[in-house]
Each structure stands twice: as structure tokens, then as C-alpha cells.
Scaffold this motif. Sequence first.
Motif, PDB file in Angstrom:
ATOM      1  N   LEU A   1       2.029  11.992  -0.210  1.00 11.08           N
ATOM      2  CA  LEU A   1       0.990  12.152   0.257  1.00 11.08           C
ATOM      3  C   LEU A   1       0.428  10.254   1.370  1.00 11.08           C
ATOM      4  O   LEU A   1       1.069  10.291   2.786  1.00 11.08           O
ATOM      5  N   VAL A   2       0.694   9.403   0.723  1.00 14.09           N
ATOM      6  CA  VAL A   2       0.911   7.938   1.080  1.00 14.09           C
ATOM      7  C   VAL A   2       1.884   7.802   1.876  1.00 14.09           C
ATOM      8  O   VAL A   2       1.866   6.766   3.113  1.00 14.09           O
ATOM      9  N   SER A   3       2.870   8.308   1.508  1.00 11.46           N
ATOM     10  CA  SER A   3       4.289   7.948   2.111  1.00 11.46           C
ATOM     11  C   SER A   3       4.422   8.740   3.116  1.00 11.46           C
ATOM     12  O   SER A   3       5.424   8.871   4.543  1.00 11.46           O
ATOM     13  N   SER A   4       3.652   9.874   3.621  1.00 14.12           N
ATOM     14  CA  SER A   4       3.872  10.415   4.763  1.00 14.12           C
ATOM     15  C   SER A   4       3.230   9.638   5.976  1.00 14.12           C
ATOM     16  O   SER A   4       3.208   9.824   7.159  1.00 14.12           O
ATOM     17  N   THR A   5       2.234   8.758   5.697  1.00  6.94           N
ATOM     18  CA  THR A   5       1.093   8.034   6.123  1.00  6.94           C
ATOM     19  C   THR A   5       2.397   6.743   6.570  1.00  6.94           C
ATOM     20  O   THR A   5       2.692   6.399   7.974  1.00  6.94           O
ATOM     21  N   GLY A   6       3.856   6.795   6.566  1.00  2.00           N
ATOM     22  CA  GLY A   6       4.991   6.214   7.264  1.00  2.00           C
ATOM     23  C   GLY A   6       5.448   6.268   7.831  1.00  2.00           C
ATOM     24  O   GLY A   6       6.154   5.494   8.642  1.00  2.00           O
ATOM     25  N   ILE A   7       5.244   7.426   7.936  1.00  2.00           N
ATOM     26  CA  ILE A   7       6.175   8.221   9.219  1.00  2.00           C
ATOM     27  C   ILE A   7       5.040   7.949  10.772  1.00  2.00           C
ATOM     28  O   ILE A   7       5.897   7.337  11.783  1.00  2.00           O
ATOM     29  N   LEU A   8       3.802   7.934  10.545  1.00  2.23           N
ATOM     30  CA  LEU A   8       3.409   7.890  11.177  1.00  2.23           C
ATOM     31  C   LEU A   8       3.431   5.773  12.057  1.00  2.23           C
ATOM     32  O   LEU A   8       3.390   5.776  13.112  1.00  2.23           O
ATOM     33  N   THR A   9       3.364   4.961  11.035  1.00  6.73           N
ATOM     34  CA  THR A   9       3.548   3.599  11.068  1.00  6.73           C
ATOM     35  C   THR A   9       4.915   3.027  11.472  1.00  6.73           C
ATOM     36  O   THR A   9       3.851   2.548  11.642  1.00  6.73           O
ATOM     37  N   GLY A  10       6.021   3.701  10.620  1.00  8.27           N
ATOM     38  CA  GLY A  10       7.123   3.554  11.068  1.00  8.27           C
ATOM     39  C   GLY A  10       6.721   2.489  10.121  1.00  8.27           C
ATOM     40  O   GLY A  10       8.104   1.233   9.950  1.00  8.27           O
TER      41      GLY A  10
ATOM     42  N   VAL B   1      10.237   9.043   5.595  1.00  6.56           N
ATOM     43  CA  VAL B   1      10.633  10.315   4.732  1.00  6.56           C
ATOM     44  C   VAL B   1      11.438  10.049   3.626  1.00  6.56           C
ATOM     45  O   VAL B   1      10.902  10.943   2.354  1.00  6.56           O
ATOM     46  N   VAL B   2      11.735   8.722   2.814  1.00  4.57           N
ATOM     47  CA  VAL B   2      13.061   8.914   1.453  1.00  4.57           C
ATOM     48  C   VAL B   2      11.329   9.041   0.351  1.00  4.57           C
ATOM     49  O   VAL B   2      11.928   9.870  -0.561  1.00  4.57           O
ATOM     50  N   GLY B   3      10.306   8.425   0.820  1.00  5.62           N
ATOM     51  CA  GLY B   3       9.210   8.762  -0.152  1.00  5.62           C
ATOM     52  C   GLY B   3       8.925  10.387  -0.121  1.00  5.62           C
ATOM     53  O   GLY B   3       8.583  10.210  -1.379  1.00  5.62           O
ATOM     54  N   ILE B   4       8.182  10.447   0.779  1.00  6.87           N
ATOM     55  CA  ILE B   4       8.659  12.372   0.807  1.00  6.87           C
ATOM     56  C   ILE B   4       8.946  12.719  -0.099  1.00  6.87           C
ATOM     57  O   ILE B   4       8.830  13.726  -1.054  1.00  6.87           O
ATOM     58  N   VAL B   5      10.768  12.870   0.636  1.00  9.73           N
ATOM     59  CA  VAL B   5      11.435  13.444  -0.781  1.00  9.73           C
ATOM     60  C   VAL B   5      11.415  13.015  -2.056  1.00  9.73           C
ATOM     61  O   VAL B   5      11.520  14.346  -3.169  1.00  9.73           O
TER      62      VAL B   5
ATOM     63  N   ALA C   1       0.781  -1.360  -0.141  1.00 10.98           N
ATOM     64  CA  ALA C   1      -0.086  -0.139  -0.196  1.00 10.98           C
ATOM     65  C   ALA C   1       0.821   1.124  -0.065  1.00 10.98           C
ATOM     66  O   ALA C   1       0.405   2.405  -0.475  1.00 10.98           O
ATOM     67  N   GLY C   2       2.766   1.249   0.696  1.00  7.75           N
ATOM     68  CA  GLY C   2       2.368   2.385   0.970  1.00  7.75           C
ATOM     69  C   GLY C   2       4.220   2.536  -0.854  1.00  7.75           C
ATOM     70  O   GLY C   2       3.944   4.109  -1.007  1.00  7.75           O
ATOM     71  N   TYR C   3       3.929   2.119  -1.266  1.00  3.85           N
ATOM     72  CA  TYR C   3       4.485   1.924  -2.856  1.00  3.85           C
ATOM     73  C   TYR C   3       3.819   1.511  -3.876  1.00  3.85           C
ATOM     74  O   TYR C   3       4.342   2.363  -5.365  1.00  3.85           O
TER      75      TYR C   3
END
Length: 137
Positions: free
Chosen positions: A97-106, A111-115, A62-64
Motif C-alpha cells: 500500500l505504501v509503495s502504491s503512493t510511489g506511483i502518484l509521487t514518482g 511499481v517494483v515495490g507493489i510487485v 518513508a517509502g521503504y
Amino acid sequence: MSNAAALPRTGDDRYDDELTPFGVMPGTVRGARLIATVATAVGVVLIAITVALGGSLGALLAGYLPSFALVPLVLLFRQGGDLVRKAAIGVAVLALLVSSTGILTGLPPGVVGIVANGAVAGLLLRPSALAWFTRER
């Protein structure tokens, strides 16, 4: 005489976007293509590692998934029109936006996806990218 700072002038090399010969893809578009490809490759490697270790794929996929959606658009960068650029920007922002949820879920991409996705969207918003996708064919 005023002490006001001089405003950038059109034609001033420090403020012009990249100039490339006709038919040569500008560095902004090549850079966006490279970043999207590397981000997707990292996702594929992480998924392969997760499968090999028997981990859970759901959240990782889901993240990728939005980053994977950039691949068909990247393949159209050479011959595609402005709609391809706009779609790639939209998908990159969605992936950001989806990558930013990775910060909350670990979970990746975080952050790499956001950048990476922010860089893709930013590069495709440059005037040289607009000129590339709206050029005459």
C-alpha cells in the motif's frame, strides 16, 4: 454423460502445492525470503545513492520503511511459527500500500515495490508456506 469440465481432484499433481521433505523449507517460503531481501537491498542502495548525491531522504525512507520492517521477520522464517507468517503477510501488504503512493509521487519503490511485496504476501499465503510455519518442531 456430461460435457462439464472435470474439477481438480485432491492428489492431482497439477493442483497440489509444493511437497518438500520434512525439515526442508519449501520454495514458496525461500522465494518470499529472497524477494524481501532483494527489495530491501535495493532500498539500501537507493538510499546510499541519495545520500551520496545530497538528495532528500524523507520520502525515500518513508517509502521503504515497511520493506525494511520485513527484515527481522525474514530472519525468523526458519524457526518462527505461524504468527511470524501472519506478521510478514501484514507487513508485506502494508508495504504494498505504501509503495502504491510511489506511483502518484514518482518516488521509489513504486511499481517494483507493489510487485515485490505482493509476491511476498502471495507466496506466504500458499498452503506449503502454511504447512512450514505450522509444522511441529
